[in-house]
Design a protein around this motif. Structure first.
Motif: not given
Length: 409
Positions: A140-163
């Protein structure tokens, strides 16, 4: 055509790779979509005639929409199921972004931002419930940590694609990236298998229907103890996003340098989520939750003593590391304590408490910075982190999260 119902695998045969695309793909795209538009919202609000304070309020409407929609999100998820809620959240977010692009009125633009925030609450709750049910407890912890981490990766990449889109097509093109991201998340979510409802054992009567009121009553001890710790954790985490750029400005660093420091701290944040989840699964939740807050608290207390780029960078990297190892921590603790029956109501309240902390943290920082000094506000945030560490150390059960879940049924 819908997929057959999903039945959670046993721990012996389960691997996170089996569910990587359906479980984490929507989170990556949803985070990417929102990350593409968030930096642009205040600029477009200004173009539509908003003052600087009004533009800040428009940005805040995203958080307000999420905060106000946590309880309705639990009702939507119980009514439509996790898959239906994921799809609805993507469509609603896309509709809100389209409204932002197509309107020339500030009020309608603000409404679109509120819709984006509302969709966050529905999406995040549905994702958390799905992962809690579909993944064996030992993972459970690995799955939910990965879920939160993947969301952060998306939030990190998004501004560069937007730019890149803005550079090629203009300011509004960032919303095109955002719409594509959230609709892509909905498309993948539509193919996520439905969860099977466990059958009622012979001789047992169906459990009584739960409500928000009955959930608050039955689990008030958890909400008033560990839930308070979650409020403090969320306050510290939200404040960190303001602390680094404000202190960089206080040190008279160039905006580009401040952005570099913030970006490097975010990079550290994204690198450590899976190892932290593995530690939580094998050693227990305390082993990550408490150090996460202690590290952030020490870094916050150190930051007012930094005097230049190098020391600010070290303090910011420590904040990023402390926050990164806590990725998925709040979701995991909520999943551990949530009942099998009425889980959506419980997690809706849990997320509401988290959002209250996220909303109050920066407000407290701003108040202390205005009435005392920025250094005092940052130091107070560090003390809140130590208070959070104490609350988590005292109230998180000594057993592993998965052991507690098995024992409580």
């Amino acid at each position: 055509m819908s997929s057959p119902p999903a039945t959670p695998a046993s721990s012996a045969e389960f691997s996170l790779r089996q569910i990587a695309v359906p479980a984490f793909g929507p989170s990556l795209l949803f985070g990417l979509g929102e990350g593409a538009v968030l930096p642009i919202i205040p600029l477009m609000a200004r173009d539509l005639g908003a003052s600087v304070p009004m533009a800040a309020l428009v940005v805040a409407l995203i958080s307000i929409g999420s905060l106000l929609n946590n309880i309705p999100a639990s009702l939507i998820t119980m009514r439509w199921g996790e898959r239906g809620a994921i799809v609805a959240a993507g469509l609603w977010s896309g509709l809100g972004m389209a409204l932002c692009v197509l309107t020339s009125h500030l009020a309608l633009f603000a409404t679109g931002c509120l819709m984006v925030g509302m969709s966050q609450a529905v999406y995040n709750l549905a994702r958390q419930i799905y992962m809690t049910e579909a993944v064996p407890i030992a993972y459970r912890a690995r799955a939910l940590s990965t879920l939160g981490g993947v969301m952060r990766i998306g939030m990190f990449i998004g501004p560069f694609l937007g730019a890149a889109a803005i550079h090629a097509f203009g300011l509004q093109a960032a919303f095109g990236v955002g719409i594509a991201g959230v609709l892509g998340a909905a498309a993948i979510g539509a193919r996520v298998p439905d969860l099977e409802t466990p059958p009622i054992p012979p001789g047992q009567t169906p459990p009584a229907a739960t409500t928000i009121v009955s959930t608050l009553r039955d689990h008030r001890h958890v909400f008033l103890t560990l839930g308070v710790g979650v409020v403090l954790v969320s306050a510290v985490r939200a404040s960190r996003q303001v602390v680094i750029p404000l202190w960089a400005d206080h040190l008279a660093l160039a905006p580009a340098v401040a952005s570099l420091v913030y970006g490097l701290a975010g990079g550290i944040d994204m690198l450590v989520f899976y190892p932290a989840g593995k530690v939580m699964d094998h050693k227990g939740r305390r082993w990550v939750a408490v150090p996460s807050m202690i590290i952030m608290g020490m870094a916050m207390l150190w930051m007012p003593f930094t005097s230049g780029f190098n020391t600010l960078l070290l303090a910011s990297l420590a904040i990023g590391f402390g926050n990164g190892i806590g990725s998925g921590m709040i979701m995991t603790l909520g999943a551990d304590h949530s009942p099998r029956h009425g889980r959506a109501h419980f997690l809706g309240v849990w997320r509401l408490m988290s959002d209250i902390g996220s909303s109050c943290g920066p407000v407290l920082l701003a108040f202390l910075a205005g009435s005392l000094s920025l250094a005092a506000g940052i130091a107070a945030t560090g003390l809140i982190a130590f208070a959070a560490a104490g609350a988590l150390a005292y109230w998180i059960p000594e057993t592993h999260g998965y052991e507690r879940s098995k024992n409580s049924g």
